[in-house]
Design a protein around this motif. Structure first.
Motif, PDB file in Angstrom:
ATOM      1  N   ALA A  48       0.875  -1.177   0.000  1.00  0.00           N
ATOM      2  CA  ALA A  48       0.000   0.000   0.000  1.00  0.00           C
ATOM      3  C   ALA A  48       0.907   1.220   0.000  1.00  0.00           C
ATOM      4  O   ALA A  48       2.117   1.094   0.186  1.00  0.00           O
ATOM      5  CB  ALA A  48      -0.903   0.005   1.232  1.00  0.00           C
ATOM      6  N   ASP A 131      -6.814  -7.579   3.555  1.00  0.00           N
ATOM      7  CA  ASP A 131      -7.705  -6.440   3.389  1.00  0.00           C
ATOM      8  C   ASP A 131      -7.042  -5.152   3.854  1.00  0.00           C
ATOM      9  O   ASP A 131      -7.099  -4.130   3.179  1.00  0.00           O
ATOM     10  CB  ASP A 131      -9.001  -6.680   4.170  1.00  0.00           C
ATOM     11  CG  ASP A 131     -10.024  -5.601   3.928  1.00  0.00           C
ATOM     12  OD1 ASP A 131     -10.162  -5.159   2.775  1.00  0.00           O
ATOM     13  OD2 ASP A 131     -10.695  -5.191   4.898  1.00  0.00           O
ATOM     14  N   LYS A 132      -6.389  -5.228   5.034  1.00  0.00           N
ATOM     15  CA  LYS A 132      -5.736  -4.035   5.573  1.00  0.00           C
ATOM     16  C   LYS A 132      -4.687  -4.440   6.590  1.00  0.00           C
ATOM     17  O   LYS A 132      -4.704  -5.542   7.132  1.00  0.00           O
ATOM     18  CB  LYS A 132      -6.755  -3.089   6.202  1.00  0.00           C
ATOM     19  CG  LYS A 132      -7.571  -3.720   7.312  1.00  0.00           C
ATOM     20  CD  LYS A 132      -8.691  -2.813   7.750  1.00  0.00           C
ATOM     21  CE  LYS A 132      -9.667  -3.587   8.636  1.00  0.00           C
ATOM     22  NZ  LYS A 132     -10.852  -2.815   8.961  1.00  0.00           N
ATOM     23  N   VAL A 142      -4.111   2.772   9.621  1.00  0.00           N
ATOM     24  CA  VAL A 142      -4.666   1.698   8.794  1.00  0.00           C
ATOM     25  C   VAL A 142      -4.177   1.867   7.361  1.00  0.00           C
ATOM     26  O   VAL A 142      -4.326   2.923   6.753  1.00  0.00           O
ATOM     27  CB  VAL A 142      -6.212   1.718   8.820  1.00  0.00           C
ATOM     28  CG1 VAL A 142      -6.780   0.605   7.961  1.00  0.00           C
ATOM     29  CG2 VAL A 142      -6.726   1.604  10.255  1.00  0.00           C
ATOM     30  N   TYR A 143      -3.582   0.785   6.827  1.00  0.00           N
ATOM     31  CA  TYR A 143      -3.154   0.739   5.428  1.00  0.00           C
ATOM     32  C   TYR A 143      -4.146  -0.153   4.693  1.00  0.00           C
ATOM     33  O   TYR A 143      -4.229  -1.344   4.959  1.00  0.00           O
ATOM     34  CB  TYR A 143      -1.749   0.143   5.300  1.00  0.00           C
ATOM     35  CG  TYR A 143      -0.665   0.970   5.921  1.00  0.00           C
ATOM     36  CD1 TYR A 143      -0.035   1.973   5.200  1.00  0.00           C
ATOM     37  CD2 TYR A 143      -0.247   0.731   7.228  1.00  0.00           C
ATOM     38  CE1 TYR A 143       0.980   2.731   5.762  1.00  0.00           C
ATOM     39  CE2 TYR A 143       0.765   1.483   7.798  1.00  0.00           C
ATOM     40  CZ  TYR A 143       1.372   2.476   7.065  1.00  0.00           C
ATOM     41  OH  TYR A 143       2.366   3.214   7.625  1.00  0.00           O
ATOM     42  N   LYS A 144      -4.921   0.425   3.789  1.00  0.00           N
ATOM     43  CA  LYS A 144      -5.892  -0.326   2.983  1.00  0.00           C
ATOM     44  C   LYS A 144      -5.170  -0.882   1.761  1.00  0.00           C
ATOM     45  O   LYS A 144      -4.456  -0.157   1.074  1.00  0.00           O
ATOM     46  CB  LYS A 144      -7.033   0.610   2.563  1.00  0.00           C
ATOM     47  CG  LYS A 144      -8.184  -0.082   1.937  1.00  0.00           C
ATOM     48  CD  LYS A 144      -9.069  -0.725   2.984  1.00  0.00           C
ATOM     49  CE  LYS A 144     -10.315  -1.244   2.292  1.00  0.00           C
ATOM     50  NZ  LYS A 144     -10.765  -2.484   2.826  1.00  0.00           N
TER      51      LYS A 144
END
Length: 164
Positions: A48, A131-132, A142-144
């Motif tokens: 990401a 997912d993350k 949070v890294y999506k």
């Protein structure tokens, strides 16, 4: 002219989708442990924006041949102060499974942005999608993970699993 620009952008996009890393192989001096890892000598693979990774498999020779898999995560520019002595980093899969690692914080109270997650079941990780990734710090980061990154990650994990 527009057609040429569209073709060039399509070529660049298709090249970046298939930009998987080469697998490096090494064997220790005793010859009983082989290591397979992604080639990060030029650049790390990106999961990401601001989150890079490497996958490593250690294959132990002997009566019971077993493998250990590790996912190293590196957060670019991440340097956070935390009141705790340890920090939790979680990879959340689309099926709800959570892979966690606790990172011991340095003496100065700051997290340096790198951690390693142990992958207990690489086949399950290959079947599911990440997912993350969540870094539980003074404020959760949070890294999506995009679909394109998931595809490249799966190809890289598959290459590590099948490396000989």
């Amino acid at each position: 002219m527009k057609v040429i620009l569209v073709l060039i952008s399509f070529f660049i996009a298709s090249f970046s989708i298939n930009a998987q890393a080469k697998v490096l192989t090494s064997v220790n001096d005793a010859g009983d442990v082989a290591t397979y890892e992604l080639d990060c000598t030029v650049k790390f693979q990106s999961l990401a924006k601001g989150l890079r990774y490497n996958i490593t498999r250690h294959e132990f020779k002997g009566p019971d041949l077993k493998n250990s898999y590790r996912l190293m995560l590196v957060m670019d520019g991440f340097y956070s102060n935390t009141p705790n002595k340890e920090m939790t980093i979680s990879a959340v899969l689309t099926d709800g499974t959570v892979i966690e690692a606790k990172k011991i914080i340095e003496d100065d109270g700051f997290f340096d942005g790198a951690c390693t997650l142990k992958i207990k079941d690489p086949k399950a990780l290959l079947a599911a999608n990440i997912d993350k990734v969540i870094v539980h710090a003074d404020k959760d980061v949070v890294y999506k993970i995009s679909e394109q990154s998931r595809v490249v990650f799966k190809k890289n994990l598959s290459n590590i699993m099948n490396a000989k």
